[in-house]
Scaffold this active site. Structure first.
Site: not given
Ligand SMILES: [Mg+2]
Length: 243
Positions: A11-13
């Site tokens: 995942d990023l955010d």
């Molecule tokens: Mg996230």
């Protein structure tokens, strides 16, 4: 716990960078852009109203739940239209917003940890958000980036996890998905047959969250990406898949 890991989806955010400050800044950039290029729209749509409209557009278009870009464009078009400005301004307005959305500030441990992990295992970015890793300057550590917008369904839908595993050429059971969100990342990955690592970073108050369920736990829980890279270093057999 012992399990093989041949690839990682990430995942990023709120996993690689915190998203809240990015969105606050991007919305301010958009408001400034509107004041300069479409003052009537800026006047009519102060930030709180703009946010309400975004929520309304999301509620009106559940079929676009995977596509934040399209949702924001629809909101912008409506803003310009109601203010009597040219709706064609939606695109350059979005560009201004999006450039700021891609100016992220990574968590202190992220870059080194990603380099360490990428040196050992294929990494793929798997995000519901619309961050552009090329613009952010991180594409080099990932094999590819798969976003909900591009895939057509968002996490926790199993299909997006399976699409990533297929592109990695690794069976879901040997892919570790890493993310901060309990539902989207941990439970989504688990239901799709992947291993799940919960990134549980301490908040500004120094306090971590507690895992809320008794029936199911993440395969791994770490406070940072650096801790995950350490775990992978400490478990080379698991990396090789012979544990
Ligand atoms: Mg996230």
């Amino acid at each position: 716990m012992s399990f093989p890991v041949r690839a990682i989806t990430l995942d990023l955010d709120d996993t690689v960078w915190p998203i809240a400050p990015v969105m606050v800044r991007a919305e301010r950039v958009l408001a400034d852009w509107l004041r300069e290029h479409a003052p009537r729209t800026a006047e009519r749509w102060p930030l709180p109203k703009m946010r309400e409209l975004r929520d309304a557009v999301a509620a009106e278009h559940p079929h676009l739940a995977h596509d934040f870009t399209r949702q924001r464009l629809i909101a912008l078009e409506r803003m310009f239209e109601e203010a009597g400005d040219d709706v064609a301004l939606a695109e350059p307005a979005f560009d201004a917003f999006f450039a700021a959305r891609c100016e992220v500030e990574h968590y202190a441990d992220s870059l080194e940890a990603l380099d360490r992990m990428a040196a050992k295992l294929p990494l793929a970015a798997l995000s519901n958000g619309n961050a552009d890793l090329s613009r952010i300057g991180l594409m080099h550590v990932f094999r590819f980036q798969l976003g909900a917008r591009e895939h057509g369904r968002a996490k926790p839908d199993a299909s997006i996890f399976h699409a990533a595993c297929e592109r990695l050429g690794v069976a879901p059971g040997k892919v570790l998905h890493v993310g901060d969100d309990i539902e989207m990342d941990v439970l989504g990955a688990h239901r799709a047959g992947l291993r799940a690592c919960w990134i549980n970073r301490a908040g500004d108050d120094g306090v971590s969250r507690s895992w809320p369920r008794d029936d199911l736990r993440p395969d791994l829980e770490v406070p940072s990406l650096a801790a995950l890279a350490d775990w992978l270093d400490a478990h080379p057999d698991q990396r090789q898949g012979v544990a």
